[in-house]
Design an enzyme around this catalytic site. Sequence first.
Site, mmCIF file in Angstrom:
data_model
loop_
_atom_site.group_PDB
_atom_site.id
_atom_site.type_symbol
_atom_site.label_atom_id
_atom_site.label_comp_id
_atom_site.label_asym_id
_atom_site.label_seq_id
_atom_site.Cartn_x
_atom_site.Cartn_y
_atom_site.Cartn_z
ATOM 1 N N ASP A 169 86.926 75.038 -15.666
ATOM 2 C CA ASP A 169 85.582 75.153 -15.085
ATOM 3 C C ASP A 169 85.423 76.380 -14.200
ATOM 4 O O ASP A 169 84.688 76.366 -13.214
ATOM 5 C CB ASP A 169 85.231 73.885 -14.286
ATOM 6 C CG ASP A 169 85.403 72.638 -15.127
ATOM 7 O OD1 ASP A 169 85.117 72.705 -16.330
ATOM 8 O OD2 ASP A 169 85.857 71.609 -14.592
ATOM 9 N N LYS B 44 83.965 80.092 -17.648
ATOM 10 C CA LYS B 44 84.278 80.791 -18.896
ATOM 11 C C LYS B 44 83.043 80.914 -19.785
ATOM 12 O O LYS B 44 82.805 81.946 -20.399
ATOM 13 C CB LYS B 44 85.403 80.052 -19.644
ATOM 14 C CG LYS B 44 86.705 79.971 -18.847
ATOM 15 C CD LYS B 44 87.776 79.173 -19.575
ATOM 16 C CE LYS B 44 87.493 77.691 -19.675
ATOM 17 N NZ LYS B 44 87.525 76.958 -18.392
ATOM 18 N N GLY C 27 83.749 71.732 -21.337
ATOM 19 C CA GLY C 27 82.310 71.777 -21.047
ATOM 20 C C GLY C 27 82.019 73.171 -20.547
ATOM 21 O O GLY C 27 82.382 73.512 -19.425
ATOM 22 N N HIS C 28 81.429 74.005 -21.380
ATOM 23 C CA HIS C 28 81.168 75.407 -21.032
ATOM 24 C C HIS C 28 79.668 75.600 -20.867
ATOM 25 O O HIS C 28 78.909 75.448 -21.822
ATOM 26 C CB HIS C 28 81.731 76.341 -22.100
ATOM 27 C CG HIS C 28 83.226 76.279 -22.219
ATOM 28 N ND1 HIS C 28 83.950 77.007 -23.111
ATOM 29 C CD2 HIS C 28 84.144 75.552 -21.513
ATOM 30 C CE1 HIS C 28 85.248 76.754 -22.970
ATOM 31 N NE2 HIS C 28 85.386 75.857 -22.012
ATOM 32 N N GLN D 225 89.734 74.805 -21.288
ATOM 33 C CA GLN D 225 90.665 74.370 -20.227
ATOM 34 C C GLN D 225 91.253 75.617 -19.544
ATOM 35 O O GLN D 225 90.574 76.629 -19.481
ATOM 36 C CB GLN D 225 91.761 73.444 -20.783
ATOM 37 C CG GLN D 225 91.244 72.070 -21.180
ATOM 38 C CD GLN D 225 90.628 72.021 -22.565
ATOM 39 O OE1 GLN D 225 91.215 72.447 -23.529
ATOM 40 N NE2 GLN D 225 89.428 71.478 -22.678
ATOM 41 N N THR E 250 96.306 68.944 -20.082
ATOM 42 C CA THR E 250 95.730 68.513 -21.351
ATOM 43 C C THR E 250 96.812 68.671 -22.422
ATOM 44 O O THR E 250 97.952 69.028 -22.097
ATOM 45 C CB THR E 250 94.438 69.297 -21.666
ATOM 46 O OG1 THR E 250 93.773 68.680 -22.783
ATOM 47 C CG2 THR E 250 94.716 70.770 -21.970
ATOM 48 N N PRO F 29 82.760 64.183 -9.925
ATOM 49 C CA PRO F 29 82.826 65.196 -8.873
ATOM 50 C C PRO F 29 84.148 65.958 -8.978
ATOM 51 O O PRO F 29 85.195 65.358 -9.211
ATOM 52 C CB PRO F 29 82.777 64.390 -7.567
ATOM 53 C CG PRO F 29 82.875 62.963 -7.939
ATOM 54 C CD PRO F 29 82.695 62.808 -9.413
HETATM 55 P P1 GDP Z 1 83.785 76.602 -17.837
HETATM 56 O O1 GDP Z 1 84.294 75.286 -18.268
HETATM 57 O O2 GDP Z 1 84.871 77.509 -17.372
HETATM 58 O O3 GDP Z 1 82.888 77.265 -18.842
HETATM 59 O O4 GDP Z 1 82.874 76.328 -16.536
HETATM 60 P P2 GDP Z 1 81.771 75.148 -16.382
HETATM 61 O O5 GDP Z 1 80.559 75.528 -17.131
HETATM 62 O O6 GDP Z 1 82.371 73.821 -16.645
HETATM 63 O O7 GDP Z 1 81.546 75.194 -14.817
HETATM 64 C C1 GDP Z 1 81.074 76.330 -14.174
HETATM 65 C C2 GDP Z 1 79.783 75.954 -13.427
HETATM 66 O O8 GDP Z 1 79.467 76.976 -12.498
HETATM 67 C C3 GDP Z 1 78.580 75.858 -14.345
HETATM 68 O O9 GDP Z 1 77.683 74.924 -13.811
HETATM 69 C C4 GDP Z 1 77.985 77.271 -14.292
HETATM 70 O O10 GDP Z 1 76.595 77.278 -14.571
HETATM 71 C C5 GDP Z 1 78.247 77.624 -12.855
HETATM 72 N N1 GDP Z 1 78.500 79.049 -12.593
HETATM 73 C C6 GDP Z 1 79.161 79.958 -13.359
HETATM 74 N N2 GDP Z 1 79.274 81.128 -12.692
HETATM 75 C C7 GDP Z 1 78.682 80.945 -11.492
HETATM 76 C C8 GDP Z 1 78.503 81.784 -10.335
HETATM 77 O O11 GDP Z 1 78.941 82.925 -10.286
HETATM 78 N N3 GDP Z 1 77.862 81.222 -9.257
HETATM 79 C C9 GDP Z 1 77.401 79.947 -9.273
HETATM 80 N N4 GDP Z 1 76.796 79.497 -8.184
HETATM 81 N N5 GDP Z 1 77.552 79.140 -10.331
HETATM 82 C C10 GDP Z 1 78.192 79.634 -11.420
HETATM 83 P P1 IMO Z 2 86.829 73.460 -19.505
HETATM 84 O O1 IMO Z 2 87.069 74.159 -20.820
HETATM 85 C C1 IMO Z 2 88.458 70.942 -16.371
HETATM 86 C C2 IMO Z 2 91.327 67.853 -17.562
HETATM 87 C C3 IMO Z 2 90.909 66.417 -17.387
HETATM 88 C C4 IMO Z 2 92.268 65.795 -17.069
HETATM 89 C C5 IMO Z 2 93.214 66.560 -17.978
HETATM 90 C C6 IMO Z 2 93.533 65.848 -19.278
HETATM 91 O O2 IMO Z 2 85.433 73.018 -19.317
HETATM 92 O O3 IMO Z 2 87.379 74.269 -18.389
HETATM 93 P P2 IMO Z 2 92.123 65.480 -21.503
HETATM 94 O O4 IMO Z 2 90.833 64.740 -21.740
HETATM 95 O O5 IMO Z 2 92.058 66.924 -21.903
HETATM 96 O O6 IMO Z 2 93.311 64.778 -22.085
HETATM 97 O O7 IMO Z 2 92.335 65.427 -19.907
HETATM 98 O O8 IMO Z 2 92.569 67.788 -18.256
HETATM 99 N N1 IMO Z 2 90.389 68.678 -18.372
HETATM 100 C C7 IMO Z 2 89.577 69.609 -17.850
HETATM 101 N N2 IMO Z 2 89.325 69.930 -16.559
HETATM 102 N N3 IMO Z 2 87.851 71.623 -17.367
HETATM 103 C C8 IMO Z 2 88.118 71.336 -18.658
HETATM 104 O O9 IMO Z 2 87.663 72.083 -19.674
HETATM 105 C C9 IMO Z 2 88.979 70.243 -18.952
HETATM 106 N N4 IMO Z 2 89.436 69.675 -20.091
HETATM 107 C C10 IMO Z 2 90.306 68.729 -19.717
HETATM 108 O O10 IMO Z 2 89.997 66.257 -16.326
HETATM 109 O O11 IMO Z 2 92.632 66.089 -15.744
HETATM 110 MG MG MG Z 3 83.960 73.265 -17.919
#
Ligand code: GDP
Ligand code: IMO
Ligand code: MG
Length: 435
Positions: free
Chosen positions: A13, A16, A40-41, A224, A239, A304
Site C-alpha cells: 500500500d 504503487k 488493492g491498487h 504486495q 504473503t 484500518p
Molecule cells: P498500493 O497497494 O501500493 O497501490 O497502494 P493503495 O492504493 O493500497 O494505497 C495507497 C493509498 O494512498 C490510496 O488510497 C491512494 O489513493 C493514496 N495515495 C497514493 N499516493 C498518495 C499521496 O502522495 N498522498 C496521499 N495523501 N495519498 C496518496
Molecule cells: P498491495 O498490492 C498490504 C497482507 C495481508 C496479510 C498478509 C497475507 O495492495 O500492496 P494474504 O491474503 O496475501 O495471504 O495475506 O499479506 N497483504 C497485503 N498488505 N497490501 C497488499 O497488497 C497486501 N496483500 C496481502 O494483510 O498480512
Molecule cells: Mg494496496
Amino acid sequence: MPNIAIIGGQWGDEGKGKIVDLITPAFEIVARFNGGHNAGHTVIRGDRKLVLHLIPSGILHEGVLCVLGPGLVIDPAALEAEAKEVEALGIDVWANLVVSDRAHVLLPHHRALDLMSEERKGSARLGTTGRGIGPCYEDKAARRGMRIADVLIRERIDLRLAALREHFEALCRGYGVTRDIDWKKTADDLEAFGARIAPRVRDVSALLHDQMTEGYSVLFEGAQATLLDLDHGTYPFVTSSSAGIGGVVTGLGVPPQKIDGILGIVKAYTTRVGTGPLPTELQDEVGEALRERGGEYGATTGRPRRCGWFDAVVARYSARVNGFEGIALTKLDVLDPLEEIPVCVGYRYRNTRLDEIPADIAIYEECRPIYENMKGWKTMTGHAREWADLPVEARDYIRKIGDLVGVEVPLVSVGPDRDASVIDNRARTSSWLRA
Ligand code: GDP
Ligand code: IMO
Ligand code: MG
C-alpha cells in the site's frame, strides 16, 4: 524506453497503483507478475476512484497492453467482476488484457481453506485478506494446482478438481470440520469462464519476448511488497508469492537482463495491514492522526492500517534485496502538519544495536526503534509540482531518506491524484518516468 520494475519497499500500500498509472504513458505494456486479488491498487482521476485488484494499473490508458503473468493466482469470478467495473468507465478491458496460460486458478475451496486456517490459528493468525491466496499457492507448490490452460478443456477441469477435492476433503476430515463446496457448479462455472477467456489466453513469456524484440517497453507492476515477500519478508507474516524483484523473472518468464531499471515505491512513513512486527508502530493518537490524514484503510478489505514512522532499516533492506536504483517517495503530504518527524535509523534489541532485520521473528518483535528527529515543514505540499515548490524542511526530509536508503529519489508524491507529483529532473532515474 527501458523496461522498468515497480516494487513495494515496505509492507504494501505504498501507492504503487498511483505511480504505475502516472508513468504508464512511457510504456506500451504493463505486466503483473505476482499475487492475486489480495492486492488493492488505487488509481484516482479527478473525482473518479478505481481500486484494481488483479488487472494492472495501466488499464486506464488506451492502447496499453495489460498482462497477467504465470506467477499470479487468478480467481475467475473476481477477475470478471473487476473487468465489468472497469468497463463501466467506458474502457474496453478485454481488448487490452491478456492472461497467462500458466497462471494458477484460485477456487472456492481455497477461500474456505484460508478462512479455516486463520480460524484455527486463533491469536497467532496472519490477518490474511481471506481471499484464498495462500492455499492456492500451496496447491501450486504441491503440484496439484489448476492452471488457466486447464480451464480451456472440460475433462481437464474435472480431472484437476477431483484431485483438489480429494486433498481438501482429507484436510477437512483431519480438522474434523465440514465445508460445503458445490464442486459441480464450480466445474460448470470454470468451463463457461474458459470459453469466455480462451481468446485472451497467451504464452506470456513468448509474448513479452516478441514485444520487447520489437522495441516495446514493459512496466513490471509488483503487488504486495518486499517485507511481504515469501522469501525475503517477515516470515511467517508474509504473503505466499514473490513480491520482490525475483518475482519479475519467475512470474513472467522474463530473463533478468531485460529488467533495465528497478524503482522502489516507499511511503514517507510506514504502514502494515494484518499481524506481524512493525517496530515503528504508533499505538496512540499520533498513529491515529496518520491513519486519518493518510486515509489508511485497506483498499481490499477496508481494515484500518497500522501506522508508524519511516523505518530506514526496512527501506534500506528493500533497496539491497531488490537493487533499487531510485525510490518514489509517496504520501509526503500526510506529514504536512507535523512539528517534528522521527525517522527510525536502527533498532535496539536488548542491549545491542541492530542495523539489519533479524530473521528470528521473536527477536524482531522485541526490536525497538532508534530515532533521529527531523524538523517538520508545517506547510501544505499538495500543490507542489516542482522540486523548488517544496518547503526547505521537506526537501531535507526527502534528502535524509535518500541518504539513509542509499539511493536517489526521482519522484515525490504529494497527493492521491496523478498530478500531485514532483519529478526531480536532476535524478538520473527520472528519465524512466516520462514518455
Ligand atoms: P498500493 O497497494 O501500493 O497501490 O497502494 P493503495 O492504493 O493500497 O494505497 C495507497 C493509498 O494512498 C490510496 O488510497 C491512494 O489513493 C493514496 N495515495 C497514493 N499516493 C498518495 C499521496 O502522495 N498522498 C496521499 N495523501 N495519498 C496518496
Ligand atoms: P498491495 O498490492 C498490504 C497482507 C495481508 C496479510 C498478509 C497475507 O495492495 O500492496 P494474504 O491474503 O496475501 O495471504 O495475506 O499479506 N497483504 C497485503 N498488505 N497490501 C497488499 O497488497 C497486501 N496483500 C496481502 O494483510 O498480512
Ligand atoms: Mg494496496
